[in-house]
Design a protein around this motif. Sequence first.
Motif, PDB file in Angstrom:
ATOM      1  N   VAL A  85      20.147  10.138  29.312  1.00 25.15           N
ATOM      2  CA  VAL A  85      19.139   9.861  28.139  1.00 25.15           C
ATOM      3  C   VAL A  85      17.888   9.313  28.495  1.00 25.15           C
ATOM      4  N   LEU A  86      17.970   8.520  29.476  1.00 19.18           N
ATOM      5  CA  LEU A  86      16.522   8.068  30.136  1.00 19.18           C
ATOM      6  C   LEU A  86      15.819   9.070  30.600  1.00 19.18           C
ATOM      7  N   GLY A  87      16.382   9.973  31.460  1.00 19.75           N
ATOM      8  CA  GLY A  87      15.839  11.234  31.974  1.00 19.75           C
ATOM      9  C   GLY A  87      15.331  12.051  31.281  1.00 19.75           C
ATOM     10  N   ALA A  88      15.917  12.499  30.049  1.00 23.19           N
ATOM     11  CA  ALA A  88      15.512  13.531  29.109  1.00 23.19           C
ATOM     12  C   ALA A  88      14.079  12.680  28.437  1.00 23.19           C
ATOM     13  N   TRP A  89      14.206  11.452  28.106  1.00 23.13           N
ATOM     14  CA  TRP A  89      13.148  11.015  27.508  1.00 23.13           C
ATOM     15  C   TRP A  89      11.748  10.801  28.682  1.00 23.13           C
ATOM     16  N   PHE A  90      12.173  10.652  29.783  1.00 22.72           N
ATOM     17  CA  PHE A  90      11.136  10.704  30.897  1.00 22.72           C
ATOM     18  C   PHE A  90      10.618  11.944  31.071  1.00 22.72           C
ATOM     19  N   LEU A  91      11.291  13.196  31.273  1.00 23.99           N
ATOM     20  CA  LEU A  91      11.100  14.518  31.552  1.00 23.99           C
ATOM     21  C   LEU A  91      10.178  14.763  30.016  1.00 23.99           C
ATOM     22  N   THR A  92      10.500  14.734  28.893  1.00 24.65           N
ATOM     23  CA  THR A  92       9.778  14.966  27.775  1.00 24.65           C
ATOM     24  C   THR A  92       8.534  14.189  27.571  1.00 24.65           C
ATOM     25  N   SER A  93       8.277  13.086  28.165  1.00 21.95           N
ATOM     26  CA  SER A  93       7.244  12.236  28.009  1.00 21.95           C
ATOM     27  C   SER A  93       6.183  12.270  29.169  1.00 21.95           C
ATOM     28  N   VAL A  94       6.571  12.510  30.406  1.00 22.25           N
ATOM     29  CA  VAL A  94       6.054  12.131  31.681  1.00 22.25           C
ATOM     30  C   VAL A  94       5.889  13.686  32.402  1.00 22.25           C
ATOM     31  N   GLY A  95       6.798  14.222  32.574  1.00 24.29           N
ATOM     32  CA  GLY A  95       6.904  15.506  33.410  1.00 24.29           C
ATOM     33  C   GLY A  95       8.060  15.507  34.228  1.00 24.29           C
ATOM     34  N   ASP A  96       7.902  16.679  35.369  1.00 20.95           N
ATOM     35  CA  ASP A  96       8.830  16.800  36.360  1.00 20.95           C
ATOM     36  C   ASP A  96       8.270  16.880  37.736  1.00 20.95           C
ATOM     37  N   GLY A  97       7.708  15.674  37.809  1.00 18.92           N
ATOM     38  CA  GLY A  97       7.006  15.409  39.420  1.00 18.92           C
ATOM     39  C   GLY A  97       7.999  14.907  40.255  1.00 18.92           C
ATOM     40  N   LEU A  98       9.340  14.466  39.924  1.00 16.52           N
ATOM     41  CA  LEU A  98       9.966  13.938  40.700  1.00 16.52           C
ATOM     42  C   LEU A  98      10.924  14.891  41.668  1.00 16.52           C
ATOM     43  N   GLU A  99      10.750  16.126  41.347  1.00 16.62           N
ATOM     44  CA  GLU A  99      11.778  17.227  42.157  1.00 16.62           C
ATOM     45  C   GLU A  99      11.476  17.295  43.485  1.00 16.62           C
ATOM     46  N   PRO A 100      10.360  17.338  44.053  1.00 17.51           N
ATOM     47  CA  PRO A 100      10.054  17.314  45.676  1.00 17.51           C
ATOM     48  C   PRO A 100      10.847  16.163  46.282  1.00 17.51           C
ATOM     49  N   PHE A 101      10.880  14.944  45.796  1.00 17.59           N
ATOM     50  CA  PHE A 101      11.278  13.692  46.188  1.00 17.59           C
ATOM     51  C   PHE A 101      13.001  13.925  45.955  1.00 17.59           C
ATOM     52  N   ILE A 102      13.370  14.516  45.073  1.00 17.29           N
ATOM     53  CA  ILE A 102      15.080  14.879  44.818  1.00 17.29           C
ATOM     54  C   ILE A 102      15.469  15.577  45.949  1.00 17.29           C
ATOM     55  N   ASP A 103      14.600  16.723  46.012  1.00 14.89           N
ATOM     56  CA  ASP A 103      15.076  17.813  47.209  1.00 14.89           C
ATOM     57  C   ASP A 103      15.186  17.294  48.566  1.00 14.89           C
ATOM     58  N   VAL A 104      14.459  16.322  49.092  1.00  9.25           N
ATOM     59  CA  VAL A 104      14.306  15.583  50.394  1.00  9.25           C
ATOM     60  C   VAL A 104      15.480  14.863  50.347  1.00  9.25           C
ATOM     61  N   TYR A 105      16.028  14.105  49.288  1.00 12.57           N
ATOM     62  CA  TYR A 105      16.939  13.098  49.306  1.00 12.57           C
ATOM     63  C   TYR A 105      18.249  13.916  49.689  1.00 12.57           C
ATOM     64  N   LEU A 106      18.224  15.424  48.711  1.00  9.95           N
ATOM     65  CA  LEU A 106      19.551  15.901  48.911  1.00  9.95           C
ATOM     66  C   LEU A 106      19.504  16.752  50.193  1.00  9.95           C
ATOM     67  N   ILE A 107      18.550  17.034  50.772  1.00 11.72           N
ATOM     68  CA  ILE A 107      18.438  17.578  52.052  1.00 11.72           C
ATOM     69  C   ILE A 107      19.110  16.789  53.174  1.00 11.72           C
ATOM     70  N   ILE A 108      18.795  15.492  53.183  1.00  7.86           N
ATOM     71  CA  ILE A 108      19.432  14.339  54.000  1.00  7.86           C
ATOM     72  C   ILE A 108      20.955  14.185  53.800  1.00  7.86           C
ATOM     73  N   MET A 109      21.178  14.356  52.343  1.00  7.55           N
ATOM     74  CA  MET A 109      22.560  13.942  51.999  1.00  7.55           C
ATOM     75  C   MET A 109      23.474  15.362  52.521  1.00  7.55           C
ATOM     76  N   GLY A 110      22.994  16.412  52.503  1.00  6.79           N
ATOM     77  CA  GLY A 110      23.513  17.599  53.129  1.00  6.79           C
ATOM     78  C   GLY A 110      23.733  17.247  54.513  1.00  6.79           C
ATOM     79  N   GLY A 111      22.868  16.912  55.098  1.00  7.97           N
ATOM     80  CA  GLY A 111      23.200  16.798  56.474  1.00  7.97           C
ATOM     81  C   GLY A 111      24.171  15.685  57.131  1.00  7.97           C
ATOM     82  N   VAL A 112      24.406  14.565  56.159  1.00  4.52           N
ATOM     83  CA  VAL A 112      25.119  13.803  56.277  1.00  4.52           C
ATOM     84  C   VAL A 112      26.552  14.068  56.294  1.00  4.52           C
ATOM     85  N   ILE A 113      26.976  15.150  55.047  1.00  3.01           N
ATOM     86  CA  ILE A 113      27.976  15.584  54.862  1.00  3.01           C
ATOM     87  C   ILE A 113      28.355  16.874  55.897  1.00  3.01           C
TER      88      ILE A 113
END
Length: 248
Positions: A85-113
């Motif tokens: 719910v907080l994420g839906a509010w953030f996206l409609t109010s602020v935008g989707d600028g977090l995506e590159p940071f999410i991608d970097v985090y997930l690349i690291i997690m993929g390497g750990v796995i």
Amino acid sequence: MEFTTFILIGFAAQLIDGTLGMAYGVSCRTFLRSMAGLPPVVASAVVHCAEIPVTLVSGISHLTLKNVDKRLLLQLVVPGAIGGVLGAWFLTSVGDGLEPFIDVYLIIMGGVILFRALGRQPGEDRKSGGYVYPLGLAGGFLDATGGGGWGPVVTSTMIAGGHNAKKTIGSVNAAEFLVTIAETTAFAALMVDFGQYFRIILGLVIGGVIAAPLAAYFCTRVPIRPLMGAVGVFIICLNVYNLISALA
């Protein structure tokens, strides 16, 4: 665009998601952004609306095949819904600028796995602790803002931390149903008119519902070590592509 195309996208995305514990939202959102030309907020909302019946069938399938840790399921649902719910509010109010940071985090997690898959005991049956609550909160938030991310964030983090791959995938998929309802309700209340996208949603639903039982079955049949390896490779490849696209 042909209606059958949306069915095929929904089928392929859920086949991956139900087997590996992630990527329905990310895959569908990538398609809707690049091929159908939907804005980020609309693409995320449409994907989550389509996910409601798909995640219901997926969750029931994993429960039937005994892939679900019910304690973990309950630990994930409430914080995941709040984060969504907080994420839906953030996206409609602020935008989707977090995506590159999410991608970097997930690349690291993929390497750990991948590292754990090559180790001596991948996917040991570790008990879930208090960290599951903030992880569910973060997973729900990032899922809503990124149009997908519940599975990649929650599943990849838990498997990287030593949890049993099949139980984690099944539990995260089952919890996603209630998290998705919360996110879709928030999007509807905030701004999105789902009626004009009914054709897209229906196609994604049909394909996803057909694939969900097959994917849950595949999850029980794939050995843990190759399953973890596949999850790691998939996360790295998908998010490297997303990161390059976002920075291009």
